[in-house]
Enzyme design. Structure first.
Site, PDB file in Angstrom:
ATOM      1  N   TYR A   1     -10.406  15.590  -0.218  1.00  0.00           N
ATOM      2  CA  TYR A   1     -10.948  14.955  -1.406  1.00  0.00           C
ATOM      3  C   TYR A   1     -12.380  15.462  -1.533  1.00  0.00           C
ATOM      4  O   TYR A   1     -13.152  15.376  -0.577  1.00  0.00           O
ATOM      5  CB  TYR A   1     -10.927  13.434  -1.272  1.00  0.00           C
ATOM      6  CG  TYR A   1      -9.562  12.831  -1.474  1.00  0.00           C
ATOM      7  CD1 TYR A   1      -8.891  12.987  -2.688  1.00  0.00           C
ATOM      8  CD2 TYR A   1      -8.949  12.103  -0.467  1.00  0.00           C
ATOM      9  CE1 TYR A   1      -7.633  12.432  -2.882  1.00  0.00           C
ATOM     10  CE2 TYR A   1      -7.688  11.542  -0.652  1.00  0.00           C
ATOM     11  CZ  TYR A   1      -7.040  11.713  -1.864  1.00  0.00           C
ATOM     12  OH  TYR A   1      -5.797  11.166  -2.050  1.00  0.00           O
TER      13      TYR A   1
ATOM     14  N   THR B   1      -7.277  18.392  -3.461  1.00  0.00           N
ATOM     15  CA  THR B   1      -6.615  17.462  -4.377  1.00  0.00           C
ATOM     16  C   THR B   1      -7.487  17.280  -5.612  1.00  0.00           C
ATOM     17  O   THR B   1      -8.660  16.909  -5.506  1.00  0.00           O
ATOM     18  CB  THR B   1      -6.363  16.110  -3.697  1.00  0.00           C
ATOM     19  OG1 THR B   1      -5.402  16.294  -2.651  1.00  0.00           O
ATOM     20  CG2 THR B   1      -5.813  15.088  -4.675  1.00  0.00           C
TER      21      THR B   1
ATOM     22  N   SER C   1      -4.914  13.900   5.681  1.00  0.00           N
ATOM     23  CA  SER C   1      -5.780  13.496   4.582  1.00  0.00           C
ATOM     24  C   SER C   1      -7.233  13.347   5.033  1.00  0.00           C
ATOM     25  O   SER C   1      -7.512  12.981   6.180  1.00  0.00           O
ATOM     26  CB  SER C   1      -5.298  12.161   4.012  1.00  0.00           C
ATOM     27  OG  SER C   1      -6.201  11.662   3.044  1.00  0.00           O
TER      28      SER C   1
ATOM     29  N   TYR D   1       0.831  -1.207   0.000  1.00  0.00           N
ATOM     30  CA  TYR D   1       0.000   0.000   0.000  1.00  0.00           C
ATOM     31  C   TYR D   1       0.861   1.250   0.000  1.00  0.00           C
ATOM     32  O   TYR D   1       0.621   2.204  -0.748  1.00  0.00           O
ATOM     33  CB  TYR D   1      -0.927  -0.014   1.216  1.00  0.00           C
ATOM     34  CG  TYR D   1      -1.687   1.274   1.424  1.00  0.00           C
ATOM     35  CD1 TYR D   1      -2.686   1.654   0.539  1.00  0.00           C
ATOM     36  CD2 TYR D   1      -1.395   2.115   2.496  1.00  0.00           C
ATOM     37  CE1 TYR D   1      -3.383   2.844   0.713  1.00  0.00           C
ATOM     38  CE2 TYR D   1      -2.078   3.295   2.679  1.00  0.00           C
ATOM     39  CZ  TYR D   1      -3.075   3.654   1.786  1.00  0.00           C
ATOM     40  OH  TYR D   1      -3.750   4.838   1.965  1.00  0.00           O
TER      41      TYR D   1
ATOM     42  N   HIS E   1       0.708  12.514  -7.862  1.00  0.00           N
ATOM     43  CA  HIS E   1       0.199  11.566  -6.870  1.00  0.00           C
ATOM     44  C   HIS E   1       1.179  10.412  -6.667  1.00  0.00           C
ATOM     45  O   HIS E   1       0.774   9.265  -6.438  1.00  0.00           O
ATOM     46  CB  HIS E   1      -1.176  11.045  -7.278  1.00  0.00           C
ATOM     47  CG  HIS E   1      -2.133  10.926  -6.121  1.00  0.00           C
ATOM     48  ND1 HIS E   1      -2.999  11.931  -5.751  1.00  0.00           N
ATOM     49  CD2 HIS E   1      -2.354   9.924  -5.244  1.00  0.00           C
ATOM     50  CE1 HIS E   1      -3.713  11.545  -4.715  1.00  0.00           C
ATOM     51  NE2 HIS E   1      -3.329  10.328  -4.378  1.00  0.00           N
TER      52      HIS E   1
END
Length: 382
Positions: free
Chosen positions: A136, A162, A113, A31, A281
């Site tokens: 997001y 983003t 995030s 990941y 990214h």
């Protein structure tokens, strides 16, 4: 472990990465460390950084370089911040809190995030004004407004939108690992966990991480592939009207992350963005993208706004390469998590020391007293 011993054993980010790979379960490592497709974009980030050359200069006498940088009205001890990484708490137990505290102690920004494993309210008290909230874009206006209010009330001062995830990417290597969201420990994955006792004990103490902010809006979700998690169910692909709404709704600095074109940067400046963040990214979205260092000169020429860059940064020399080509600041994501995986809570501070020492050593070779003097040492291509 004393700082001197750390520098003797782990003098570079590559040393931290190697140790982290042994201490993080393989499905989690996949990941963190993977990209999408054949991972050509991830490799290109590194390859193109190595093409940037700087010219050393002699007979400048003794001096101590100034490695501080001012961005969006705040002066930071280093020109490097901690980029937002989704589900940091999966990579290392309690990662978001540990990174936020380290950022405050060092004096650099920390990005949380939307799909972190802890909420803004959990992390804000550790930030002392150094917090950036990465969004997001939620589709629902009510959710969007509530997220902004929560981030603001938690003490986050900078909003990062983003824009380079209009759709989910395939991330084949990550999918093959067997990771789902929320994570479910199958016998295959449990065998990997058993070989990583520090990770296992920390996770047992805190519980398996979840996207807690997303869960507040999406409820409980089970068994989704890790590249189709609940966050994707809430978000939309933003357009220019979405950006204008966000600009009106947020009363602090607004950074737009995921820019690779000069025309997009120029338009963002017209629409009221406060900084441009060049990012592909980390190669996780699109495998035919340019390296971020390749995109930097075009973006720099198109805007008067501060320009931030990430992608492939492995040390102070790479930071200087980015600054030489016009960046005002650099962000790192994976590197700080390699540091956590390698050394736990002491890892981020050690990485900050590595970056500071590397910056000073290379600036000494270049004969540059400030970061911005480095631009005069750039060797033009061709």
């Amino acid at each position: 472990m004393r700082a001197m011993n750390l520098h003797a054993t782990y003098p570079a980010l590559s040393d931290l990465r190697a140790r982290a790979a042994r201490r993080i379960p393989h499905f989690v490592w996949e990941y963190l460390d993977s990209a999408t497709g054949t991972e050509a974009t991830k490799g290109r980030n590194r390859l193109m950084l190595d093409q940037v050359r700087l010219s050393p200069s002699i007979l400048h006498g003794e001096f101590t370089p100034d490695i501080s940088a001012t961005l969006l009205g705040q002066t930071h001890a280093l020109p490097v911040g901690i980029a937002p990484v989704g589900m940091s708490g999966l990579i290392w137990p309690d990662a978001e809190r540990l990174l936020a505290r380290a950022a405050t102690q060092v004096g650099i920004p920390y990005g949380l995030s939307t799909v972190a494993s802890q909420k803004p309210e959990d992390i804000g008290p550790h930030l002392n004004g150094n917090g950036w909230f990465q969004m997001y874009p939620p589709r629902d206006t009510g959710i969007r407004t509530d997220m902004l209010n929560r981030a603001r009330n938690a003490g986050f001062t900078v909003l990062v939108l983003t824009v380079d995830v209009p759709v989910g990417s395939r991330r084949e290597r990550q999918v093959r690992s067997g990771l789902t969201q929320p994570p479910k420990l199958t016998p295959r994955l449990m065998a990997q966990v058993a070989r990583c006792p520090a990770w296992a004990l920390g996770t047992a103490r805190l519980g398996m991480p979840r996207m807690r902010l997303i869960d507040d809006y999406a409820g409980q979700t089970k068994g989704l592939p890790s590249n189709k998690h609940a966050g994707y169910l809430l978000r939309t692909s933003p357009d220019w009207d979405y950006l204008r709404w966000l600009r009106d709704a947020w009363d602090g600095p607004l950074v737009v992350k995921g820019v690779l074109r000069g025309d997009d940067a120029a338009m963002l400046e017209k629409e009221g963005a406060d900084a441009i963040w060049i990012s592909n990214h980390a190669g996780r979205q699109f495998d035919a993208a340019p390296a971020t260092i390749e995109a930097l000169p075009e973006v720099r020429a198109a805007t008067t706004l501060p320009v931030i860059m990430d992608g492939g940064i492995e040390g102070g020399l790479d930071v200087l390469r980015a600054i030489a080509l016009g960046a005002d600041f650099v962000m790192m994501g994976r590197g700080w998590h390699y540091a956590l995986g390698a050394l736990g809570e002491s890892g981020p501070a050690h990485l900050a020391d590595i970056l500071a020492e590397d910056l000073r050593a290379n600036m000494g070779q270049l004969g540059t007293r400030t970061l911005w003097d480095v631009r005069s040492r750039l060797i033009p291509n061709g």
